[in-house]
Design a protein around this motif. Structure first.
Motif, mmCIF file in Angstrom:
data_model
loop_
_atom_site.group_PDB
_atom_site.id
_atom_site.type_symbol
_atom_site.label_atom_id
_atom_site.label_comp_id
_atom_site.label_asym_id
_atom_site.label_seq_id
_atom_site.Cartn_x
_atom_site.Cartn_y
_atom_site.Cartn_z
ATOM 1 N N SER A 117 -0.647 17.562 6.742
ATOM 2 C CA SER A 117 0.783 17.221 7.173
ATOM 3 C C SER A 117 0.690 15.655 7.664
ATOM 4 C CB SER A 117 1.507 17.961 7.927
ATOM 5 O OG SER A 117 1.743 19.342 6.959
ATOM 6 N N LEU A 118 -0.328 15.356 8.778
ATOM 7 C CA LEU A 118 -0.543 14.172 9.547
ATOM 8 C C LEU A 118 -0.889 13.287 8.635
ATOM 9 C CD1 LEU A 118 -1.674 15.705 12.937
ATOM 10 C CD2 LEU A 118 0.411 14.467 12.493
ATOM 11 N N THR A 119 -1.906 13.617 7.641
ATOM 12 C CA THR A 119 -2.399 12.457 6.676
ATOM 13 C C THR A 119 -1.004 11.918 5.846
ATOM 14 O OG1 THR A 119 -4.400 13.803 6.507
ATOM 15 C CG2 THR A 119 -3.829 12.050 4.666
ATOM 16 N N PHE A 120 -0.310 12.891 5.451
ATOM 17 C CA PHE A 120 1.088 12.551 4.713
ATOM 18 C C PHE A 120 1.980 11.809 5.619
ATOM 19 C CE2 PHE A 120 -0.575 15.763 1.412
ATOM 20 C CZ PHE A 120 -0.715 14.592 0.480
ATOM 21 N N PHE A 121 1.932 12.094 6.588
ATOM 22 C CA PHE A 121 2.642 11.526 7.716
ATOM 23 C C PHE A 121 2.357 10.022 8.058
ATOM 24 C CE2 PHE A 121 3.954 10.739 12.537
ATOM 25 C CZ PHE A 121 5.173 10.490 12.389
ATOM 26 N N SER A 122 1.133 9.998 7.971
ATOM 27 C CA SER A 122 0.329 8.524 8.141
ATOM 28 C C SER A 122 0.760 7.671 7.030
ATOM 29 C CB SER A 122 -1.247 8.816 8.430
ATOM 30 O OG SER A 122 -1.417 9.059 9.462
ATOM 31 N N GLY A 123 0.960 8.432 5.677
ATOM 32 C CA GLY A 123 1.153 7.535 4.445
ATOM 33 C C GLY A 123 2.566 7.201 4.378
ATOM 34 N N THR A 124 3.422 8.028 4.929
ATOM 35 C CA THR A 124 4.788 7.681 5.335
ATOM 36 C C THR A 124 4.906 6.607 6.154
ATOM 37 O OG1 THR A 124 5.528 10.089 4.723
ATOM 38 C CG2 THR A 124 7.181 8.544 5.857
ATOM 39 N N ILE A 125 4.118 6.524 7.205
ATOM 40 C CA ILE A 125 4.416 5.449 8.057
ATOM 41 C C ILE A 125 3.874 4.087 7.495
ATOM 42 C CG2 ILE A 125 3.364 4.477 10.399
ATOM 43 C CD1 ILE A 125 3.115 7.367 11.357
ATOM 44 N N LEU A 126 2.682 4.314 6.759
ATOM 45 C CA LEU A 126 2.300 3.070 5.987
ATOM 46 C C LEU A 126 3.176 2.639 5.102
ATOM 47 C CD1 LEU A 126 -0.284 1.337 5.189
ATOM 48 C CD2 LEU A 126 -0.988 2.922 3.674
ATOM 49 N N GLN A 127 4.030 3.136 4.169
ATOM 50 C CA GLN A 127 5.162 2.903 3.265
ATOM 51 C C GLN A 127 6.333 2.065 4.185
ATOM 52 O OE1 GLN A 127 7.439 6.551 2.146
ATOM 53 N NE2 GLN A 127 7.493 5.962 -0.026
ATOM 54 N N GLN A 128 6.566 2.754 5.278
ATOM 55 C CA GLN A 128 7.423 1.994 6.176
ATOM 56 C C GLN A 128 7.014 0.634 6.566
ATOM 57 O OE1 GLN A 128 10.800 3.145 6.771
ATOM 58 N NE2 GLN A 128 10.494 4.771 5.416
ATOM 59 N N ILE A 129 5.500 0.578 6.918
ATOM 60 C CA ILE A 129 5.108 -0.680 7.358
ATOM 61 C C ILE A 129 5.205 -1.905 6.173
ATOM 62 C CG2 ILE A 129 2.766 -1.799 8.000
ATOM 63 C CD1 ILE A 129 2.107 0.237 9.653
ATOM 64 N N VAL A 130 4.997 -1.235 4.884
ATOM 65 C CA VAL A 130 4.915 -2.101 3.661
ATOM 66 C C VAL A 130 6.375 -2.551 3.642
ATOM 67 C CG1 VAL A 130 4.688 -2.221 1.101
ATOM 68 C CG2 VAL A 130 2.919 -1.211 2.706
ATOM 69 N N SER A 131 7.345 -1.697 3.602
ATOM 70 C CA SER A 131 8.787 -1.901 3.556
ATOM 71 C C SER A 131 9.194 -3.122 4.820
ATOM 72 C CB SER A 131 9.694 -0.751 3.828
ATOM 73 O OG SER A 131 10.893 -1.106 3.637
ATOM 74 N N THR A 132 8.695 -2.887 5.924
ATOM 75 C CA THR A 132 9.071 -3.870 6.852
ATOM 76 C C THR A 132 8.498 -5.302 6.730
ATOM 77 O OG1 THR A 132 9.158 -2.145 8.419
ATOM 78 C CG2 THR A 132 9.124 -4.460 9.344
ATOM 79 N N VAL A 133 7.286 -5.206 5.905
ATOM 80 C CA VAL A 133 6.455 -6.532 5.762
ATOM 81 C C VAL A 133 7.427 -7.220 4.686
ATOM 82 C CG1 VAL A 133 4.439 -7.691 4.616
ATOM 83 C CG2 VAL A 133 4.412 -6.030 6.740
ATOM 84 N N ASN A 134 7.933 -6.358 3.546
ATOM 85 C CA ASN A 134 8.737 -7.032 2.521
ATOM 86 C C ASN A 134 9.929 -7.505 3.062
ATOM 87 O OD1 ASN A 134 6.499 -6.280 0.616
ATOM 88 N ND2 ASN A 134 7.506 -4.533 0.122
ATOM 89 N N GLN A 135 10.667 -6.961 4.021
ATOM 90 C CA GLN A 135 11.885 -7.511 4.574
ATOM 91 C C GLN A 135 11.556 -8.694 5.264
ATOM 92 O OE1 GLN A 135 14.126 -4.596 6.618
ATOM 93 N NE2 GLN A 135 13.300 -2.943 5.613
#
Length: 164
Positions: free
Chosen positions: A139-157
């Motif tokens: 679960s924490l691994t997928f949580f880390s993936g979700t955080i990475l997804q949000q980082i990519v979104s922030t960089v795109n913004q």
């Protein structure tokens, strides 16, 4: 990246459903155990089972809660900052969060292996504890993936300069 986003969203939804099921089971076991105690027939190991389910609820809720912004945030000062500065601050805190939870997930996998080799089991039910730690690590691994997804979104913004 779209495929990874869809996969993480699917896993997040599955974990959310698993967490809801675990929460429901916690409630049912507690109610049946309390009623059973009244009739002198409690559920053996109910405290352990509810504890395991509590770990499952917490671990399963993390990715979805983070994705929808359901966590507690204090924005009294940051709301007055310019948008670009807020995004940079988000990027910084999300990166630190990713590092932290990636290390925690990795160490949970290491701990899972140690517990399995040691043969640790719960006190009453003698349930192998490494399964609980493994679920938390995944679960924490997928949580880390979700955080990475949000980082990519922030960089795109930040690159596009578009509002959230």
């Amino acid at each position: 990246m779209k495929l990874l986003d869809r996969f993480l969203n699917l896993v997040s939804n599955l974990l959310k459903s698993a967490g809801a099921l675990a929460l429901t089971l916690m409630m049912l076991i507690t109610v049946v155990d309390v009623a059973g105690r009244f009739f002198k027939h409690p559920i053996f190991g109910s405290v352990e089972i509810v504890g395991f389910l509590a770990v499952a609820v917490t671990a399963a809720a993390l990715p979805h809660t983070y994705k929808v912004g359901g966590h507690v945030g204090v924005e009294i000062i940051t709301r007055f900052l310019p948008r670009r500065m807020r995004l940079l601050l988000d990027l910084f805190t999300r990166t630190l969060t990713l590092i932290l939870f990636s290390v925690v997930a990795w160490q949970m996998f290491v701990y899972t292996k140690d517990m399995q080799q040691a043969g640790e089991v719960s006190m009453n039910l003698e349930f192998p504890l490494h399964y609980i730690v493994l679920f938390l690590a995944v679960s924490l691994t997928f949580f880390s993936g979700t955080i990475l997804q949000q980082i990519v979104s922030t960089v795109n913004q930040l690159r596009k300069g578009t509002p959230r």
